[in-house]
Scaffold this motif. Structure first.
Motif, PDB file in Angstrom:
ATOM      1  N   GLY A 325       0.784  -1.225   0.000  1.00  0.00           N
ATOM      2  CA  GLY A 325       0.000   0.000   0.000  1.00  0.00           C
ATOM      3  C   GLY A 325       0.813   1.271   0.000  1.00  0.00           C
ATOM      4  O   GLY A 325       0.309   2.327  -0.386  1.00  0.00           O
ATOM      5  N   VAL A 326       2.084   1.219   0.427  1.00  0.00           N
ATOM      6  CA  VAL A 326       2.915   2.423   0.470  1.00  0.00           C
ATOM      7  C   VAL A 326       3.567   2.719  -0.877  1.00  0.00           C
ATOM      8  O   VAL A 326       4.200   3.772  -1.034  1.00  0.00           O
ATOM      9  CB  VAL A 326       4.002   2.304   1.562  1.00  0.00           C
ATOM     10  CG1 VAL A 326       3.364   2.213   2.943  1.00  0.00           C
ATOM     11  CG2 VAL A 326       4.917   1.108   1.308  1.00  0.00           C
ATOM     12  N   GLU A 327       3.412   1.807  -1.834  1.00  0.00           N
ATOM     13  CA  GLU A 327       4.036   2.017  -3.132  1.00  0.00           C
ATOM     14  C   GLU A 327       3.152   2.861  -4.037  1.00  0.00           C
ATOM     15  O   GLU A 327       1.918   2.746  -4.000  1.00  0.00           O
ATOM     16  CB  GLU A 327       4.317   0.659  -3.794  1.00  0.00           C
ATOM     17  CG  GLU A 327       5.327  -0.196  -3.032  1.00  0.00           C
ATOM     18  CD  GLU A 327       5.426  -1.605  -3.596  1.00  0.00           C
ATOM     19  OE1 GLU A 327       4.665  -1.928  -4.544  1.00  0.00           O
ATOM     20  OE2 GLU A 327       6.237  -2.391  -3.078  1.00  0.00           O
ATOM     21  N   PRO A 328       3.730   3.722  -4.866  1.00  0.00           N
ATOM     22  CA  PRO A 328       2.936   4.612  -5.731  1.00  0.00           C
ATOM     23  C   PRO A 328       2.052   3.817  -6.693  1.00  0.00           C
ATOM     24  O   PRO A 328       2.463   2.794  -7.245  1.00  0.00           O
ATOM     25  CB  PRO A 328       3.997   5.400  -6.498  1.00  0.00           C
ATOM     26  CG  PRO A 328       5.236   5.316  -5.659  1.00  0.00           C
ATOM     27  CD  PRO A 328       5.179   3.981  -4.993  1.00  0.00           C
ATOM     28  N   GLY A 329       0.828   4.291  -6.854  1.00  0.00           N
ATOM     29  CA  GLY A 329      -0.076   3.713  -7.836  1.00  0.00           C
ATOM     30  C   GLY A 329      -0.793   2.448  -7.430  1.00  0.00           C
ATOM     31  O   GLY A 329      -1.649   1.958  -8.170  1.00  0.00           O
ATOM     32  N   VAL A 330      -0.484   1.895  -6.267  1.00  0.00           N
ATOM     33  CA  VAL A 330      -1.137   0.660  -5.826  1.00  0.00           C
ATOM     34  C   VAL A 330      -2.591   0.950  -5.463  1.00  0.00           C
ATOM     35  O   VAL A 330      -2.888   1.905  -4.744  1.00  0.00           O
ATOM     36  CB  VAL A 330      -0.392   0.047  -4.619  1.00  0.00           C
ATOM     37  CG1 VAL A 330      -1.230  -1.031  -3.950  1.00  0.00           C
ATOM     38  CG2 VAL A 330       0.937  -0.535  -5.070  1.00  0.00           C
ATOM     39  N   GLU A 331      -3.504   0.116  -5.963  1.00  0.00           N
ATOM     40  CA  GLU A 331      -4.932   0.293  -5.717  1.00  0.00           C
ATOM     41  C   GLU A 331      -5.526  -0.796  -4.834  1.00  0.00           C
ATOM     42  O   GLU A 331      -6.603  -0.615  -4.258  1.00  0.00           O
ATOM     43  CB  GLU A 331      -5.685   0.311  -7.050  1.00  0.00           C
ATOM     44  CG  GLU A 331      -5.277   1.451  -7.974  1.00  0.00           C
ATOM     45  CD  GLU A 331      -5.784   1.249  -9.379  1.00  0.00           C
ATOM     46  OE1 GLU A 331      -6.727   1.968  -9.767  1.00  0.00           O
ATOM     47  OE2 GLU A 331      -5.244   0.362 -10.092  1.00  0.00           O
ATOM     48  N   VAL A 332      -4.840  -1.933  -4.738  1.00  0.00           N
ATOM     49  CA  VAL A 332      -5.332  -3.064  -3.948  1.00  0.00           C
ATOM     50  C   VAL A 332      -4.186  -3.622  -3.118  1.00  0.00           C
ATOM     51  O   VAL A 332      -3.148  -4.012  -3.664  1.00  0.00           O
ATOM     52  CB  VAL A 332      -5.907  -4.184  -4.842  1.00  0.00           C
ATOM     53  CG1 VAL A 332      -6.439  -5.330  -3.983  1.00  0.00           C
ATOM     54  CG2 VAL A 332      -7.007  -3.644  -5.743  1.00  0.00           C
ATOM     55  N   GLY A 333      -4.377  -3.644  -1.823  1.00  0.00           N
ATOM     56  CA  GLY A 333      -3.368  -4.206  -0.941  1.00  0.00           C
ATOM     57  C   GLY A 333      -3.658  -5.655  -0.615  1.00  0.00           C
ATOM     58  O   GLY A 333      -4.501  -6.305  -1.251  1.00  0.00           O
ATOM     59  N   PRO A 334      -2.993  -6.184   0.413  1.00  0.00           N
ATOM     60  CA  PRO A 334      -3.193  -7.576   0.798  1.00  0.00           C
ATOM     61  C   PRO A 334      -4.407  -7.737   1.698  1.00  0.00           C
ATOM     62  O   PRO A 334      -4.923  -6.773   2.269  1.00  0.00           O
ATOM     63  CB  PRO A 334      -1.919  -7.885   1.587  1.00  0.00           C
ATOM     64  CG  PRO A 334      -1.593  -6.567   2.245  1.00  0.00           C
ATOM     65  CD  PRO A 334      -1.969  -5.514   1.233  1.00  0.00           C
ATOM     66  N   LEU A 335      -4.870  -8.973   1.826  1.00  0.00           N
ATOM     67  CA  LEU A 335      -5.821  -9.296   2.885  1.00  0.00           C
ATOM     68  C   LEU A 335      -5.082  -9.303   4.216  1.00  0.00           C
ATOM     69  O   LEU A 335      -3.846  -9.281   4.267  1.00  0.00           O
ATOM     70  CB  LEU A 335      -6.483 -10.636   2.597  1.00  0.00           C
ATOM     71  CG  LEU A 335      -7.350 -10.644   1.325  1.00  0.00           C
ATOM     72  CD1 LEU A 335      -7.770 -12.060   0.970  1.00  0.00           C
ATOM     73  CD2 LEU A 335      -8.561  -9.743   1.475  1.00  0.00           C
ATOM     74  N   ILE A 336      -5.812  -9.322   5.305  1.00  0.00           N
ATOM     75  CA  ILE A 336      -5.205  -9.067   6.607  1.00  0.00           C
ATOM     76  C   ILE A 336      -4.248 -10.169   7.058  1.00  0.00           C
ATOM     77  O   ILE A 336      -3.245  -9.901   7.709  1.00  0.00           O
ATOM     78  CB  ILE A 336      -6.282  -8.823   7.685  1.00  0.00           C
ATOM     79  CG1 ILE A 336      -5.666  -8.331   8.985  1.00  0.00           C
ATOM     80  CG2 ILE A 336      -7.119 -10.073   7.904  1.00  0.00           C
ATOM     81  CD1 ILE A 336      -4.987  -6.977   8.885  1.00  0.00           C
ATOM     82  N   ASP A 337      -4.526 -11.425   6.697  1.00  0.00           N
ATOM     83  CA  ASP A 337      -3.625 -12.495   7.112  1.00  0.00           C
ATOM     84  C   ASP A 337      -3.861 -13.736   6.242  1.00  0.00           C
ATOM     85  O   ASP A 337      -4.721 -13.739   5.348  1.00  0.00           O
ATOM     86  CB  ASP A 337      -3.795 -12.835   8.602  1.00  0.00           C
ATOM     87  CG  ASP A 337      -5.228 -13.183   8.994  1.00  0.00           C
ATOM     88  OD1 ASP A 337      -5.986 -13.695   8.132  1.00  0.00           O
ATOM     89  OD2 ASP A 337      -5.606 -12.951  10.160  1.00  0.00           O
ATOM     90  N   ALA A 338      -3.080 -14.769   6.508  1.00  0.00           N
ATOM     91  CA  ALA A 338      -3.168 -15.983   5.697  1.00  0.00           C
ATOM     92  C   ALA A 338      -4.539 -16.631   5.794  1.00  0.00           C
ATOM     93  O   ALA A 338      -5.068 -17.149   4.802  1.00  0.00           O
ATOM     94  CB  ALA A 338      -2.080 -16.975   6.136  1.00  0.00           C
ATOM     95  N   GLY A 339      -5.144 -16.601   6.985  1.00  0.00           N
ATOM     96  CA  GLY A 339      -6.460 -17.195   7.146  1.00  0.00           C
ATOM     97  C   GLY A 339      -7.521 -16.507   6.307  1.00  0.00           C
ATOM     98  O   GLY A 339      -8.401 -17.165   5.739  1.00  0.00           O
ATOM     99  N   ALA A 340      -7.424 -15.174   6.207  1.00  0.00           N
ATOM    100  CA  ALA A 340      -8.386 -14.427   5.394  1.00  0.00           C
ATOM    101  C   ALA A 340      -8.243 -14.800   3.921  1.00  0.00           C
ATOM    102  O   ALA A 340      -9.244 -14.968   3.209  1.00  0.00           O
ATOM    103  CB  ALA A 340      -8.178 -12.930   5.592  1.00  0.00           C
TER     104      ALA A 340
END
Length: 487
Positions: A325-340
């Motif tokens: 999420g801190v990288e320029p242009g990113v619109e979708v980050g990760p889910l919260i954890d492996a279980g999610a």
């Protein structure tokens, strides 16, 4: 300063202990806070114990009489100063949120602004707590009605909106004159710990807000609810946990407000503006990576426009840029954890096994972090698990309908009732459908319903009570009636 140096500086600036009685307390044990985009540990945070919870409640109970006597204007001014501090530090707080939760920086900046607005809104509501005076109908006496703080409150916040869910509860509690013990989610405690420091800086007296991060929620929370001193519980989280907390509230008749799970329908009629509907779908589905109780969970599109809608939505979803999420242009980050991520992958696999057509996505990303590609499915069968489960991920299942009655029945066929989204240009239909939907909120031709000035909450098993708006402060106030003898 390099990016990694900035990240370290932001994390280092946040206290890592429990905040009790205006002081920071370390614990004998700690738990790790993970960056979900890399799987790496950001820091260790004190793991609060039942003794820490009891100490926090002791501090809140001691502070309650003094805090209730503070003039409403003074309470409002504290919230106003906290609003200004949040906005002044928006960028660092956004970075902090992105690091611990994963959402893109643009969304984190938006959440800080949204969170701050709860403080500004309730700073203004603090001086509008009203009562009443009336002559008895028979003229033989007078009625005096006053409103007073309910007393010490226990606030439990989720990980998906780690700042806004805190301010949405703290704001009205402060305005009403209630002291608090707050337990943040263990996945994202840093935002609430940073907020505790900001409120102290804004002038909130010691003991009014106490924050206890912990991985032992049951051990810490249950004794507080069963002790008779907590008079209010405000919880945001799953319906399953909400049921357990309500049972624990019963012994001492603790007032409870609950913002629980959702299974939001997104309805597109054949007269809808399709461009607007697709734009709204992107907001309703992909806000917060789909990890929101308000996220569109079931798409019902009229059969005449379904092919065009599905094609456009799949194109938009497939074009989104994934990454940290801190990288320029990113619109979708990760889910919260492996279980999610495993849950989302399992729901998609189940739907495909039962005949759903995959239009885009449907796979996890290789490499570090808990990424899952934005996904669109068509013709998801009624027995697919995702039709009856809160997906909490970037997956849009589309089904078609023919008549208004048919889609209303399908939309209401769930134990949940938080929010629904409706796209149509027919005014009469807009009103009819909004009235018939069994939800606490409706997004009519728009994909976002949340606003600090409006009442947020659901019906059925999506919750009790409302947060925000003019009624949000009511959850923290008791009404007292005084009968006065005739003058």
């Amino acid at each position: 300063m390099s990016e990694s140096e900035r990240e370290r500086a932001i994390i280092a600036a946040v206290p890592k202990g429990s905040f009790i009685g205006g002081a920071w307390h370390e614990a004998t044990e700690s738990f790790a806070v993970e960056d979900p985009s890399t799987g790496k540990i950001l820091c260790q945070v004190a793991d609060g114990t039942p003794a820490d919870g009891a100490a926090a409640l002791d501090a809140a109970v001691r502070a309650q009489p003094r805090w209730a006597a503070v003039p409403p204007r003074d309470r409002g001014e504290i919230l106003r100063r906290a609003f200004e501090l949040l906005m002044a530090r928006q960028e660092d707080l956004a970075w902090l949120m992105t690091l611990e939760m994963g959402k893109p920086l643009a969304e984190s900046r938006g959440e800080i602004a949204y969170a701050a607005e709860f403080f500004r809104w309730f700073s203004e509501e603090a001086v509008r707590i009203d009562g009443g005076y009336a002559v008895a109908p028979n003229g033989r006496g007078r009625f005096l009605v006053m409103r007073q703080p309910v007393g010490p409150a226990l606030l439990i916040t989720p990980w998906n909106f780690p700042m806004a869910m805190g301010t949405r509860k703290i704001g009205p509690a402060v305005a009403a004159g209630c002291t608090m013990v707050l337990k943040p989610a263990p996945q994202t405690p840093l935002s609430m710990l940073a907020l505790a420091g900001i409120l102290q800086e804004a002038g909130l007296p010691d003991g009014v807000l106490n924050v206890v991060p912990t991985t032992r929620a049951g051990e810490v929370v249950e004794p507080l609810l069963r002790g008779g001193r907590v008079r209010k519980l405000s919880f945001t989280g799953s319906t399953a946990v909400g049921r357990k907390l309500l049972a624990q509230c019963a012994d001492y008749v603790v007032r409870a407000s609950m913002e629980l799970g959702g299974n939001a329908p997104f309805i597109v009629f054949d007269d809808a503006d399709l461009d607007a509907a697709v734009e709204g779908a992107m907001l309703a589905k992909m806000r917060n990576i789909g990890e929101a109780c308000t996220a569109a969970n079931r798409f019902y599109v009229h059969e005449r426009v379904a092919p065009a809608f599905a094609e456009r939505l799949a194109a938009r979803m497939g074009a989104l840029k994934l990454g940290r999420g801190v990288e320029p242009g990113v619109e979708v980050g990760p889910l919260i954890d492996a279980g999610a991520r495993e849950k989302v992958a399992s729901l998609v696999a189940d739907a495909r096994k039962r005949g759903a057509q995959l239009l885009v996505g449907g796979t996890s990303l290789d490499g570090p972090g808990y990424f899952y590609r934005p996904t669109v499915l068509l013709d998801v069968s009624a027995d697919a698990r995702m039709r009856h489960t809160e997906i909490f991920g970037p997956v849009a299942p589309i089904n078609t309908f023919e008549t208004e009655d048919e889609v209303i029945a399908a939309a209401n066929d769930t134990e949940y009732g938080l929010v629904a989204y409706v796209y149509t240009r027919d005014l009469g239909r807009s009103l009819r459908v909004s009235e018939r939907l069994e939800t606490g909120m409706v997004g009519l031709n728009q994909g976002i319903v949340s606003n600090p000035a409006s009442p947020f909450g659901g019906v059925k098993e999506s919750g009790l009570g409302r947060e925000g708006g003019r009624v949000g402060i009511d959850e923290f106030l008791e009404t007292k009636y005084v009968a006065i003898a005739p003058p």
